[in-house]
Design an enzyme around this catalytic site. Structure first.
Site, short mmCIF file in Angstrom:
data_model
loop_
_atom_site.label_atom_id
_atom_site.label_comp_id
_atom_site.label_asym_id
_atom_site.label_seq_id
_atom_site.Cartn_x
_atom_site.Cartn_y
_atom_site.Cartn_z
N CYS A 87 -10.46 2.70 -3.33
CA CYS A 87 -9.56 3.32 -4.04
C CYS A 87 -9.52 3.32 -5.54
O CYS A 87 -8.86 4.38 -5.95
CB CYS A 87 -8.19 2.48 -3.53
SG CYS A 87 -8.06 2.32 -1.66
N SER A 113 -4.52 8.17 2.30
CA SER A 113 -4.46 9.47 1.34
C SER A 113 -3.16 9.64 0.98
O SER A 113 -2.04 9.47 1.50
CB SER A 113 -5.21 10.77 2.13
OG SER A 113 -4.20 10.94 3.27
N GLU A 145 -9.20 3.74 13.08
CA GLU A 145 -9.94 3.92 14.25
C GLU A 145 -11.37 4.02 14.04
O GLU A 145 -12.42 4.17 15.05
CB GLU A 145 -9.40 4.89 15.10
CG GLU A 145 -9.52 6.31 14.74
CD GLU A 145 -8.73 6.82 13.66
OE1 GLU A 145 -8.61 8.09 13.54
OE2 GLU A 145 -7.98 5.96 13.17
#
Length: 388
Positions: A281, A226, A176
């Protein structure tokens, strides 16, 4: 203010929950868009649309599916600048990074275009006396993707093109924080001829995620984010009988040996640690310098890091942009500020950095920590910012 709504059943659907989230321009700190946050009922509507579409898409021919994907690939290529501009406006990464993200997503669309050979089954004859073994590959049904903020176009394109090529239908729940690229990807898919309901986008927060994890018509979930949330996704979705792919965080290491080319190593460390403001990442966030090369390597990294140009992603001169939100910027800064108390040497402290004319942006400079102990917060946690 612009309002971003859901994409369900091949069209824009206004949010009905009454809840909206702010989308900011990280370079200015200004709220540019409000995004509708889905209720469980809205998630159910998207899943129902995907389930209805699966009745025909799941039995469609491979040639029909790949024909759509070839057209989709062409449209993405034409609109790559527009997609990249949305990424820069909402994520903050510089234009070259944003274009690179789109290119990496396109690679998977191209892979999906060639799905025909990948979906061939297997036949093993005479595995035992007069026993043959065969396997076939079939779609699962409705599958869902929950994707992160750091690659708002690439990670969704790593999921739904392959899923729909295999005959599944898809519900995407993007971050979002930078949601607009997902809607454009869905609109272009519809323009390419993807039938209504095959690809749906629902925006939301944890409420929408939990609804997807619990919905009985969702057969599988793919997640990138995460580690704590990945654990929750895996436990909850698998407990509800779903196939789960949950990819969490990492602390990626670079090992520099005494015989290394230190200039090449320093160049690589700066690119890998600070590219896209460290919000990758696969960012290298820890360098292990072996033996006598350590101090020389640190000095060379510091010298290069101080030359990196930080500014708005729309400025062609910028090599690194801001962080996604002010809260994330403050969290990243806390690791640098707490490093000295935990025994580290702060070689570069970027926490006070700002950009003239963009003082309200989510800025942080490049930070470099030396002599970091393996039990410190900076070493143990995935910082996800420009801290090496």
């Amino acid at each position: 203010m612009k309002t971003l709504n859901h994409w369900i059943g091949g069209k824009t659907v206004e949010g009905t929950s009454g809840n909206y989230g702010p989308v900011t321009d990280p370079a200015t700190g200004a709220v540019t868009t409000q995004v509708a946050l889905a209720s469980p009922d809205e998630v159910a509507t998207a899943v129902a649309a995907a389930k209805d579409a699966y009745a025909t898409w799941g039995t469609s021919s491979l040639s029909a599916r790949t024909a759509v994907l070839f057209r989709y690939r062409a449209l993405l290529d034409v609109h790559r600048d527009e997609i990249a501009a949305l990424i820069t406006a909402e994520h903050g990464k510089v234009r070259s990074d944003a274009l690179g993200e789109v290119a990496r997503g396109l690679e998977i669309v191209e892979l999906a275009c060639g799905i025909t050979t990948q979906l061939k089954g297997e036949l093993s004859t005479e595995v035992s006396s007069r026993v043959d073994v065969s396997s076939i590959r079939q779609p699962l049904g409705v599958v869902a993707g929950i994707t992160p903020f750091n690659f708002p176009a690439m990670v969704p394109m790593w999921m739904f093109p392959l899923a729909v090529a295999c005959g599944n239908t898809f519900v995407l729940k993007p971050s979002e924080k930078d949601p607009s690229a997902a809607n454009l990807l869905a609109e272009l898919a519809a323009e390419a001829g993807l039938p209504d309901g095959v690809l749906n986008v629902v925006h939301g927060d944890r409420v929408a995620v939990e609804a997807l994890l619990a919905h009985p018509d969702v057969a599988a979930v793919s997640f990138v984010g995460s580690t704590p949330i990945a654990r929750h996704i895996h436990a909850t979705a698998s407990a509800n009988g779903k196939r789960v792919q949950a990819l969490g965080g990492a602390k990626n290491h670079m090992l520099v040996l005494p015989d290394a080319d230190l200039d090449a190593a320093a160049d690589a460390a700066v690119s890998a640690a600070y590219g896209s403001a460290g919000e990758r990442c696969m960012a290298i966030s820890a360098v292990v310098a072996v033996g006598s090369v350590a101090d020389d390597l640190v000095a060379r990294i510091k010298e290069r890091a101080e030359e990196v140009t930080i500014g708005p992603g729309t400025d062609p001169a910028s090599e690194m942009g801001p962080l996604i939100t002010a809260a994330h910027r403050d969290k990243v800064a806390s690791y640098v500020k707490g490093a000295a108390a935990q025994g580290a040497d702060v070689v570069l402290d970027g926490t006070a950095f700002t950009v003239e004319g963009f003082e309200d942006g989510h800025w942080i400079g490049l930070s470099l920590l030396d002599n970091v102990s393996t039990d410190s917060d900076a070493y143990r946690d995935e910082i996800f910012g420009p801290v090496l």
